[in-house]
Design a protein around this motif. Sequence first.
Motif, PDB file in Angstrom:
ATOM      1  N   LYS A 166       0.828  -1.198   0.000  1.00  0.00           N
ATOM      2  CA  LYS A 166       0.000   0.000   0.000  1.00  0.00           C
ATOM      3  C   LYS A 166       0.871   1.260   0.000  1.00  0.00           C
ATOM      4  O   LYS A 166       1.943   1.287   0.592  1.00  0.00           O
ATOM      5  N   ASN A 167       0.358   2.271  -0.657  1.00  0.00           N
ATOM      6  CA  ASN A 167       1.000   3.592  -0.648  1.00  0.00           C
ATOM      7  C   ASN A 167       2.464   3.529  -1.106  1.00  0.00           C
ATOM      8  O   ASN A 167       3.386   3.914  -0.379  1.00  0.00           O
ATOM      9  N   ILE A 168       2.656   3.022  -2.312  1.00  0.00           N
ATOM     10  CA  ILE A 168       3.977   3.005  -2.925  1.00  0.00           C
ATOM     11  C   ILE A 168       4.068   4.229  -3.834  1.00  0.00           C
ATOM     12  O   ILE A 168       3.315   4.356  -4.797  1.00  0.00           O
ATOM     13  N   LYS A 171       8.579   8.963  -7.527  1.00  0.00           N
ATOM     14  CA  LYS A 171       8.729  10.361  -7.915  1.00  0.00           C
ATOM     15  C   LYS A 171      10.080  10.578  -8.600  1.00  0.00           C
ATOM     16  O   LYS A 171      11.127  10.258  -8.038  1.00  0.00           O
ATOM     17  N   ASP A 172      10.026  11.094  -9.819  1.00  0.00           N
ATOM     18  CA  ASP A 172      11.241  11.435 -10.562  1.00  0.00           C
ATOM     19  C   ASP A 172      12.213  10.262 -10.631  1.00  0.00           C
ATOM     20  O   ASP A 172      13.308  10.282 -10.055  1.00  0.00           O
ATOM     21  N   SER A 198      -1.231   3.495  -4.880  1.00  0.00           N
ATOM     22  CA  SER A 198       0.103   3.939  -5.266  1.00  0.00           C
ATOM     23  C   SER A 198      -0.019   5.006  -6.348  1.00  0.00           C
ATOM     24  O   SER A 198      -1.041   5.093  -7.038  1.00  0.00           O
ATOM     25  N   TRP A 199       1.022   5.822  -6.510  1.00  0.00           N
ATOM     26  CA  TRP A 199       0.951   6.870  -7.514  1.00  0.00           C
ATOM     27  C   TRP A 199       2.351   7.318  -7.922  1.00  0.00           C
ATOM     28  O   TRP A 199       3.333   7.081  -7.230  1.00  0.00           O
ATOM     29  N   ASP A 200       2.377   7.985  -9.110  1.00  0.00           N
ATOM     30  CA  ASP A 200       3.611   8.541  -9.653  1.00  0.00           C
ATOM     31  C   ASP A 200       3.559  10.065  -9.598  1.00  0.00           C
ATOM     32  O   ASP A 200       2.486  10.658  -9.688  1.00  0.00           O
TER      33      ASP A 200
END
Length: 206
Positions: A166-168, A171-172, A198-200
């Motif tokens: 969860k919550n991976i 960023k960059d 998760s998000w980018d």
Amino acid sequence: GLTSVDSRKWHISIERSSFIHVSKLNIKAPKDSPSTDGIRIEHSTNVILASSIIKTVLEVLVKKEEKRVEYVTITRANFYTTENGVRIKTWQGGHGYARHIRFERLLFSRVTRPIIIDQYSCSPHQHCNNHSTAVEISNILYNDLRGTTNSEIAVEISCSESVPCKNIRMKDIQLNYGINDEIYYGHPKSHCSNVVQSWDEGNVNP
């Protein structure tokens, strides 16, 4: 700084510890060395590793028995020609958690698998069966990771069906094919299974 060359099993182990700050390490192992773990962090909280050169894997490990790892920060480290880069590995059927772990400002040079999360580890001497329990992995940040890989798959996140990651947050991230200091066109691939929330952010490749 501290230099460790071709140590047996692993170079540095941080276990059952809190509020640890480690910096200016130089860890080396030849390609055919049986020692693949550079720094192993286990059952610890509030660990910071900074400004180091690592020529083997850095591993956050949670074994089958109930253990906890949280608030770990790895920043400003360079990885050269290693099979694995930063790896979170947990045993099948385990209990506990690995959470609030940050990997930031890391540079990879010809690393086969720069980013790994593996919830399916088991003893090499036992048959690996799927379990209904697993160590919980959550709140993981990968920020400003760059460099080259010589593998088709640079990011491999394999999480449990019963206890997904969860919550991976990515960023960059900029990972390219690179062999003999030459960067080739195209990007390696990423493989991700059983991850929720998760998000980018920014530019993320792959």
